[in-house]
Design an enzyme around this catalytic site. Structure first.
Site, mmCIF file in Angstrom:
data_model
loop_
_atom_site.group_PDB
_atom_site.id
_atom_site.type_symbol
_atom_site.label_atom_id
_atom_site.label_comp_id
_atom_site.label_asym_id
_atom_site.label_seq_id
_atom_site.Cartn_x
_atom_site.Cartn_y
_atom_site.Cartn_z
ATOM 1 N N ARG A 288 -13.825 -42.237 21.132
ATOM 2 C CA ARG A 288 -15.604 -42.517 21.630
ATOM 3 C C ARG A 288 -16.010 -43.578 21.204
ATOM 4 N NH1 ARG A 288 -16.163 -38.129 16.840
ATOM 5 N NH2 ARG A 288 -16.826 -35.945 17.949
ATOM 6 N N LYS B 189 -15.555 -16.064 17.790
ATOM 7 C CA LYS B 189 -16.091 -15.196 17.278
ATOM 8 C C LYS B 189 -17.438 -14.449 18.165
ATOM 9 C CE LYS B 189 -16.303 -16.650 13.119
ATOM 10 N NZ LYS B 189 -17.432 -17.560 11.722
ATOM 11 N N GLY C 136 -16.229 -27.833 21.642
ATOM 12 C CA GLY C 136 -15.457 -28.619 21.058
ATOM 13 C C GLY C 136 -13.977 -28.429 20.813
ATOM 14 N N GLY D 115 -21.295 -29.184 18.574
ATOM 15 C CA GLY D 115 -22.173 -28.069 17.956
ATOM 16 C C GLY D 115 -23.340 -28.583 18.365
HETATM 17 P P1 ADP Z 1 -15.798 -24.229 21.130
HETATM 18 O O1 ADP Z 1 -15.208 -25.147 19.923
HETATM 19 O O2 ADP Z 1 -15.057 -24.866 22.498
HETATM 20 O O3 ADP Z 1 -16.994 -23.301 21.206
HETATM 21 P P2 ADP Z 1 -14.286 -22.103 19.840
HETATM 22 O O4 ADP Z 1 -14.641 -22.894 18.522
HETATM 23 O O5 ADP Z 1 -15.620 -20.258 19.909
HETATM 24 O O6 ADP Z 1 -14.878 -22.589 20.801
HETATM 25 O O7 ADP Z 1 -13.266 -20.897 19.469
HETATM 26 C C1 ADP Z 1 -12.072 -21.362 19.591
HETATM 27 C C2 ADP Z 1 -11.443 -20.435 18.944
HETATM 28 O O8 ADP Z 1 -11.298 -19.484 19.150
HETATM 29 C C3 ADP Z 1 -9.622 -21.320 18.526
HETATM 30 O O9 ADP Z 1 -9.180 -21.997 17.598
HETATM 31 C C4 ADP Z 1 -8.997 -20.320 19.339
HETATM 32 O O10 ADP Z 1 -7.780 -19.912 18.900
HETATM 33 C C5 ADP Z 1 -9.696 -18.636 18.588
HETATM 34 N N1 ADP Z 1 -9.439 -18.083 19.907
HETATM 35 C C6 ADP Z 1 -8.881 -17.623 21.225
HETATM 36 N N2 ADP Z 1 -8.918 -16.399 21.099
HETATM 37 C C7 ADP Z 1 -8.545 -16.253 20.140
HETATM 38 C C8 ADP Z 1 -8.332 -14.299 19.614
HETATM 39 N N3 ADP Z 1 -7.548 -14.109 20.609
HETATM 40 N N4 ADP Z 1 -8.352 -14.036 18.655
HETATM 41 C C9 ADP Z 1 -8.482 -15.030 17.753
HETATM 42 N N5 ADP Z 1 -8.804 -16.298 17.704
HETATM 43 C C10 ADP Z 1 -8.957 -16.674 18.810
HETATM 44 MG MG MG Z 2 -15.456 -24.662 17.751
#
Ligand code: ADP
Ligand code: MG
Length: 395
Positions: free
Chosen positions: A37, A198, A350, A373
């Site tokens: 950063r 989610k 992230g 975020g």
């Molecule tokens: P980002 O930070 O890129 O927006 P998210 O925070 O929404 O992504 O999601 C990341 C998380 O989703 C990771 O920690 C990953 O382990 C989890 N994940 C991915 N696939 C699955 C799955 N099949 N079941 C449960 N968790 C999952």
């Molecule tokens: Mg995330």
């Protein structure tokens, strides 16, 4: 409305107040463990110095000190590292507002000055107008280069911009160009890969992008609520029961708009989520007791075939539990596939950015957002207060 950026403003002999994102990770001895950063802000700092600015006054937050002075959240180590990276002197001032700060800035022989953590003051996160005015009093112009906090209306991101001519730094401007460009004016076909744990985290993104894109490819934990909504057996995979109806309505809406939503057609499953669990590949139907942790090879091939024609790809959310190597294949393959395409590839979130970094494919993507975020809110189509408050470009 387009916003002023660094190249639009006259820096000559100005005191330039710069909101940076120096929220770096540190170990127990306060050594900086990743200075990405700080490095990312160097182009903005150097440009301001070369533009003849009298002084550059850097402000940032670090961690969550809850509005109290706490030594472990001091920005002093960042000042030291910044000095090394710039190969020049950086003055650190152990406060961020007040007369003492003003006089230290005036007296400083150094042209680069870093002030102490903004969040030692509760007024920062409360977006207190008096505090914002005090910050504004330190400079002649304001530059915001902290995309990671642009979705928060804080005194140093939103409030201060009301009192000074305010422009986007290079980092922030790049985010506006790529994330904004992809959403407002994407080259078509525009495809969105969505994953993560989610559905509830991504509803806003789906609702904003569904009408704008040509297809959404869904993987990760959120895929199983969608499969459940189609009455498919999902075993013990991630399910948000209260989001099944919503998933149904999204699928219907997509049909009405003639947009494709692609879901996994095969999966990597385990009995328990642990790095040494035995994996198995099953089809669309997930047997009782099994947990889907990654998309399978047929799904990877399906997604690959679909993505081939894309001109713009936005990816948010890993398609499997990539943190564990044995469940990382789907996410790694998707990263590899899109990195080899000629499409504009824009990565938000992230964890998705961390995944791309883990696979060492960062240089092969068009843009990787630096704000977790903030990038999500951008993809949701929300106005980010830290950007909205910047001065409009004259027409
Ligand atoms: P980002 O930070 O890129 O927006 P998210 O925070 O929404 O992504 O999601 C990341 C998380 O989703 C990771 O920690 C990953 O382990 C989890 N994940 C991915 N696939 C699955 C799955 N099949 N079941 C449960 N968790 C999952
Ligand atoms: Mg995330």
């Amino acid at each position: 409305m387009a916003k002023l950026n660094l190249k639009d403003i006259d820096l000559e002999n100005k005191k330039v107040l710069v909101r940076a994102d120096f929220n770096v990770p540190q170990d127990a001895n306060l050594n900086i463990t990743d200075d990405t950063r700080i490095r990312a802000t160097l182009p903005t700092i150097k440009y301001i110095l070369q533009g003849g600015a009298k002084k550059i006054i850097l402000i940032s937050h670090l961690g969550r000190p809850d509005g109290k002075r706490q030594d472990k959240y001091s920005l002093a180590p960042v000042a030291a590292r910044l000095g090394e990276l710039l190969a020049g002197p950086v003055k650190f001032v152990d406060e961020c507002v007040g007369d003492k700060v003003k006089s230290e800035i005036e007296a400083a022989r150094e042209r680069v000055i870093l002030l102490e953590n903004l969040r030692f003051h509760p007024e920062e996160e409360a977006n207190d107008a008096g505090f914002a005015k005090e910050l504004a009093a330190l400079g002649d112009i304001f530059v915001n280069d902290a995309f990671g906090t642009a979705h928060r209306a804080h005194a140093s991101t939103e409030g201060v911009a009301h009192y000074l001519k305010s422009a986007a730094g290079f980092l922030l401007d790049k985010e506006i160009q790529y994330l904004g460009g992809a959403i407002q004016n994407p080259q078509k076909p525009f495809m969105v890969i969505l994953g993560g744990s989610k559905v509830s985290d991504k509803i806003g993104v789906i609702e904003n992008l569904l009408p704008k894109c040509d297809a959404i490819l869904v993987g990760g934990g959120m895929a199983y609520t969608f499969l459940k909504a189609q009455n498919k057996p999902i075993g013990n995979s991630k399910l948000e029961k209260d989001k099944i109806d919503l998933a149904k309505s999204i699928l219907e809406k997509a049909k009405g708009l003639q947009k494709e939503i692609l879901l996994p057609i095969d999966n990597v499953v385990v009995d328990t989520v642990a790095s040494d669990s035995k994996t198995e590949i099953v089809g669309e139907d997930i047997p009782d007791g099994k947990i889907a942790v990654d998309i399978g090879p047929k799904t990877i091939a399906l997604f690959q075939a679909k993505l081939k024609s894309a001109k713009t790809i936005v990816w948010n959310g890993p398609v499997g539990i990539f943190e564990m190597d044995s469940f990382a294949k789907g996410t790694r393959e998707i990263a590899k596939i899109i990195s080899g395409l000629r499409a504009a590839t824009i990565i938000g979130g992230g964890d998705t950015a961390a995944a791309v970094a883990k696979f060492k494919l960062e240089d092969k993507m068009t843009h990787i957002s630096t704000g977790g975020g903030a990038s999500l809110e951008f993809l949701e189509g929300k106005a980010l207060p830290g950007i909205a408050a910047l001065t409009d470009k004259p027409r």
